[in-house]
Design an enzyme around this catalytic site. Structure first.
Site, PDB file in Angstrom:
ATOM      1  N   GLN A  11       0.829  -1.204   0.000  1.00  0.00           N
ATOM      2  CA  GLN A  11       0.000   0.000   0.000  1.00  0.00           C
ATOM      3  C   GLN A  11       0.868   1.260   0.000  1.00  0.00           C
ATOM      4  O   GLN A  11       1.912   1.301   0.633  1.00  0.00           O
ATOM      5  CB  GLN A  11      -0.909  -0.007   1.231  1.00  0.00           C
ATOM      6  CG  GLN A  11      -2.225   0.673   0.988  1.00  0.00           C
ATOM      7  CD  GLN A  11      -3.282   0.249   1.987  1.00  0.00           C
ATOM      8  OE1 GLN A  11      -3.310  -0.891   2.414  1.00  0.00           O
ATOM      9  NE2 GLN A  11      -4.151   1.154   2.350  1.00  0.00           N
ATOM     10  N   SER A  95       3.660  -6.634   2.685  1.00  0.00           N
ATOM     11  CA  SER A  95       2.339  -6.589   3.308  1.00  0.00           C
ATOM     12  C   SER A  95       1.280  -7.165   2.359  1.00  0.00           C
ATOM     13  O   SER A  95       1.326  -8.347   2.053  1.00  0.00           O
ATOM     14  CB  SER A  95       2.013  -5.162   3.760  1.00  0.00           C
ATOM     15  OG  SER A  95       0.849  -5.151   4.551  1.00  0.00           O
ATOM     16  N   LEU A  96       0.355  -6.349   1.837  1.00  0.00           N
ATOM     17  CA  LEU A  96      -0.645  -6.908   0.918  1.00  0.00           C
ATOM     18  C   LEU A  96       0.040  -7.521  -0.304  1.00  0.00           C
ATOM     19  O   LEU A  96      -0.502  -8.427  -0.943  1.00  0.00           O
ATOM     20  CB  LEU A  96      -1.638  -5.836   0.463  1.00  0.00           C
ATOM     21  CG  LEU A  96      -1.223  -4.983  -0.736  1.00  0.00           C
ATOM     22  CD1 LEU A  96      -1.722  -5.568  -2.055  1.00  0.00           C
ATOM     23  CD2 LEU A  96      -1.696  -3.572  -0.599  1.00  0.00           C
ATOM     24  N   ARG A 120      -9.728  -8.092   3.678  1.00  0.00           N
ATOM     25  CA  ARG A 120      -8.618  -7.664   4.527  1.00  0.00           C
ATOM     26  C   ARG A 120      -8.642  -6.145   4.724  1.00  0.00           C
ATOM     27  O   ARG A 120      -8.510  -5.633   5.836  1.00  0.00           O
ATOM     28  CB  ARG A 120      -7.298  -8.105   3.874  1.00  0.00           C
ATOM     29  CG  ARG A 120      -6.018  -7.817   4.679  1.00  0.00           C
ATOM     30  CD  ARG A 120      -4.837  -8.407   3.896  1.00  0.00           C
ATOM     31  NE  ARG A 120      -3.552  -8.262   4.581  1.00  0.00           N
ATOM     32  CZ  ARG A 120      -2.715  -7.255   4.410  1.00  0.00           C
ATOM     33  NH1 ARG A 120      -3.041  -6.264   3.595  1.00  0.00           N
ATOM     34  NH2 ARG A 120      -1.552  -7.219   5.044  1.00  0.00           N
ATOM     35  N   HIS A 204      -0.475  -3.597  11.134  1.00  0.00           N
ATOM     36  CA  HIS A 204       0.648  -4.408  11.636  1.00  0.00           C
ATOM     37  C   HIS A 204       0.989  -4.128  13.096  1.00  0.00           C
ATOM     38  O   HIS A 204       2.152  -3.960  13.447  1.00  0.00           O
ATOM     39  CB  HIS A 204       1.880  -4.249  10.730  1.00  0.00           C
ATOM     40  CG  HIS A 204       1.631  -4.705   9.330  1.00  0.00           C
ATOM     41  ND1 HIS A 204       1.412  -6.031   9.016  1.00  0.00           N
ATOM     42  CD2 HIS A 204       1.516  -4.017   8.176  1.00  0.00           C
ATOM     43  CE1 HIS A 204       1.188  -6.131   7.715  1.00  0.00           C
ATOM     44  NE2 HIS A 204       1.231  -4.929   7.188  1.00  0.00           N
ATOM     45  N   GLN A 253       0.419 -12.199   9.855  1.00  0.00           N
ATOM     46  CA  GLN A 253       0.939 -11.001   9.172  1.00  0.00           C
ATOM     47  C   GLN A 253       0.098  -9.754   9.480  1.00  0.00           C
ATOM     48  O   GLN A 253       0.621  -8.642   9.489  1.00  0.00           O
ATOM     49  CB  GLN A 253       0.956 -11.285   7.659  1.00  0.00           C
ATOM     50  CG  GLN A 253       1.706 -10.288   6.828  1.00  0.00           C
ATOM     51  CD  GLN A 253       0.874  -9.839   5.634  1.00  0.00           C
ATOM     52  OE1 GLN A 253      -0.259  -9.398   5.791  1.00  0.00           O
ATOM     53  NE2 GLN A 253       1.451  -9.947   4.464  1.00  0.00           N
TER      54      GLN A 253
END
Length: 316
Positions: A11, A95-96, A120, A204, A253
């Site tokens: 992102q 991440s994503l 998500r 996170h 995660q």
């Protein structure tokens, strides 16, 4: 054996117009975008191509959009004879981007990846009321110092290292009050800069536990295959290949640290990788790679010209 790893952005790399040149140039890219539109049951590509920017930036939109552009690049490469299984030793995503990496490696279908990322994004947004959480970049501090800052700033609130992006670029996440304390502490400990990030939720960190639980439910319902190449897990900074373990690591995660510095270091040292190829929007990971492991050749491919040049370089 290939010494190339493909990486997939997270992102912040989204921009209005993303993927449009690929859709205009390649039918394989158009097919990816149509598959995402169908999976999300809306004209999603219109948001990607035309905006408005504040709608694209919403977590629930930015996440599937970034995956879609990454997969458009991968599908065009495949159509040109560049198959991941033959040309990549590893894949990794920020991440994503780990979902994009897994999709590229055949763990998820594009439709399932789009639906998972929509879930998500919505779950992460819902986990914390707007304004109650924040994230900040601490620039110029090493990881241990950033961790000490987070611990000292917590004072009973949540404040944790969220992203170890590159040497001297660590992001902390937590309650707004704790992050504001962390900004002051970081400056006192010699940070070059400490600044709030323009994000809508504190990703996170432990505040994301409701989102982790939502992802556990969502991932349990999705068909997953072992990836055709090992995926570097964000939470392990090491390769995984088993679909059952991947499911668990993706749940971890959501609240865990994105160990990007360690992931790239692992690729360069233990993984024997000499080249990183960033597939998708922007070139953030390519910039980080130059700071983490300057000896690696790193390039971003996201335009038709980039793709043609990359394919030509393989055939040279």
């Amino acid at each position: 054996m290939s010494s190339t790893a493909f990486t997939f952005p997270g992102q912040g790399s989204q921009a209005v117009g993303m993927g449009k040149d690929l859709a205009d140039a390649f039918p394989e890219a158009r097919a990816v975008f149509e598959e995402v539109d169908s999976a999300l049951n809306e004209n999603f590509t219109a948001i990607m191509f035309e905006g408005p920017e504040d709608v694209l930036r919403l977590t629930e939109n930015a996440q599937p959009a970034l995956m879609a552009v990454s997969m458009a690049v991968v599908r065009v490469l495949e159509a040109k004879g560049v198959k991941l299984a033959d040309h990549a030793a590893f894949v990794a995503g920020h991440s994503l981007g780990e979902y994009s990496a897994l999709c590229a490696a055949g763990t998820f279908s594009i439709g399932d990846a789009a639906r998972l990322l929509r879930t998500r994004g919505q779950a992460m947004q819902k986990a914390v009321p707007v304004g109650h959480g924040a994230m900040a970049a601490l620039l110029g501090l090493d990881l241990d110092t950033a961790r000490a800052v987070a611990e000292e700033a917590a004072q009973g609130d949540v404040c944790q290292v969220a992203n170890d992006n590159a040497p001297g670029q660590v992001v902390v996440s937590g309650t707004t009050a704790a992050i504001e304390r962390a900004l002051e502490l970081a400056k006192a400990k010699g940070a070059k800069r400490a600044l709030l990030l323009p994000v809508s939720a504190p990703f996170h960190c432990a505040l994301m536990q409701p989102a982790a639980e939502a992802m556990q439910v969502a991932l349990a319902d999705v068909a997953m295959h072992n990836p055709v190449v090992p995926v570097i897990s964000n939470v392990l900074a090491a390769p995984i290949t088993d679909a059952i373990e991947i499911r668990q690591r993706l749940v971890e995660q959501v609240t865990g640290v994105v160990r990007w510095t360690e992931s790239v270091t692992w690729l360069a040292n233990e993984g024997g990788v000499t080249k990183l190829v960033e597939a998708g929007a922007g070139k953030v990971l390519t910039g980080l790679a130059k700071r983490i492991a300057p000896e690696l050749a790193a390039q971003a491919i996201n335009t038709p010209a980039d793709i043609d040049a990359f394919v030509a370089s393989l055939n040279a």
